[in-house]
Design a protein around this motif. Structure first.
Motif, short mmCIF file in Angstrom:
data_model
loop_
_atom_site.label_atom_id
_atom_site.label_comp_id
_atom_site.label_asym_id
_atom_site.label_seq_id
_atom_site.Cartn_x
_atom_site.Cartn_y
_atom_site.Cartn_z
N LEU A 176 -29.04 11.86 -24.12
CA LEU A 176 -30.05 12.87 -24.40
C LEU A 176 -30.91 12.47 -25.58
N PRO A 177 -32.14 12.99 -25.64
CA PRO A 177 -33.07 12.56 -26.67
C PRO A 177 -32.78 13.08 -28.08
N ASP A 178 -32.06 14.21 -28.19
CA ASP A 178 -31.79 14.76 -29.52
C ASP A 178 -30.55 15.64 -29.50
N GLU A 228 -27.06 21.77 -25.81
CA GLU A 228 -27.36 22.62 -24.67
C GLU A 228 -26.72 22.08 -23.39
N VAL A 229 -26.74 20.77 -23.21
CA VAL A 229 -26.10 20.16 -22.04
C VAL A 229 -24.59 20.38 -22.09
N ALA A 230 -23.98 20.22 -23.26
CA ALA A 230 -22.54 20.43 -23.39
C ALA A 230 -22.18 21.86 -23.00
N TRP A 282 -28.51 11.02 -28.40
CA TRP A 282 -27.21 11.67 -28.46
C TRP A 282 -26.52 11.49 -27.12
N LEU A 283 -25.25 11.19 -27.17
CA LEU A 283 -24.45 11.02 -25.97
C LEU A 283 -23.54 12.23 -25.81
N VAL A 284 -23.42 12.69 -24.59
CA VAL A 284 -22.45 13.72 -24.26
C VAL A 284 -21.43 13.03 -23.35
N VAL A 285 -20.20 12.92 -23.85
CA VAL A 285 -19.15 12.23 -23.12
C VAL A 285 -18.25 13.27 -22.45
N ALA A 330 -28.76 16.29 -16.90
CA ALA A 330 -29.31 15.55 -18.04
C ALA A 330 -30.83 15.42 -17.92
N ALA A 331 -31.34 15.22 -16.72
CA ALA A 331 -32.78 15.07 -16.50
C ALA A 331 -33.54 16.34 -16.86
N GLU A 332 -32.90 17.50 -16.72
CA GLU A 332 -33.53 18.76 -17.11
C GLU A 332 -33.85 18.78 -18.61
N TYR A 333 -33.15 17.97 -19.38
CA TYR A 333 -33.31 17.89 -20.83
C TYR A 333 -33.87 16.53 -21.25
#
Length: 89
Positions: free
Chosen positions: A18-20, A26-28, A59-62, A79-82
């Motif tokens: 993610l970009p930030d 929000e994705v998490a 930023w990575l969401v694992v 992820a593409a939504e963000y």
């Protein structure tokens, strides 16, 4: 004996880029709401090579997926939504 009885237990780790930090948080949260992710996803700051500025970090969401039950295409769409993507293994 058929092939289903000898398959090992699958474990997959999904990495969403993610970009930030806000997008990653929000994705998490969406992962829990939409996908029912039981274990809280890890947020990891990934500084771009040679960059010291926090603004230049992804930023990575694992997401740990012990049963390999989460659809990689749906995770990529989330992820593409963000403005992010799912990193291919």
């Amino acid at each position: 004996m058929n092939d289903d009885t000898i398959r090992p237990h699958s474990h997959v780790r999904h990495v969403l880029v993610l970009p930030d930090r806000d997008a990653a948080e929000e994705v998490a949260e969406a992962l829990t709401d939409r996908f029912g992710v039981a274990e809280e996803p890890q947020l990891v700051r990934d500084a771009l090579a040679g960059e010291d500025d926090a603004e230049d970090a992804q930023w990575l969401v694992v997401v740990e997926d012990p049963g390999a039950t989460h659809d990689p295409a749906l995770l990529h769409e989330l992820a593409a939504e963000y403005e992010g993507w799912r990193e291919a293994e």
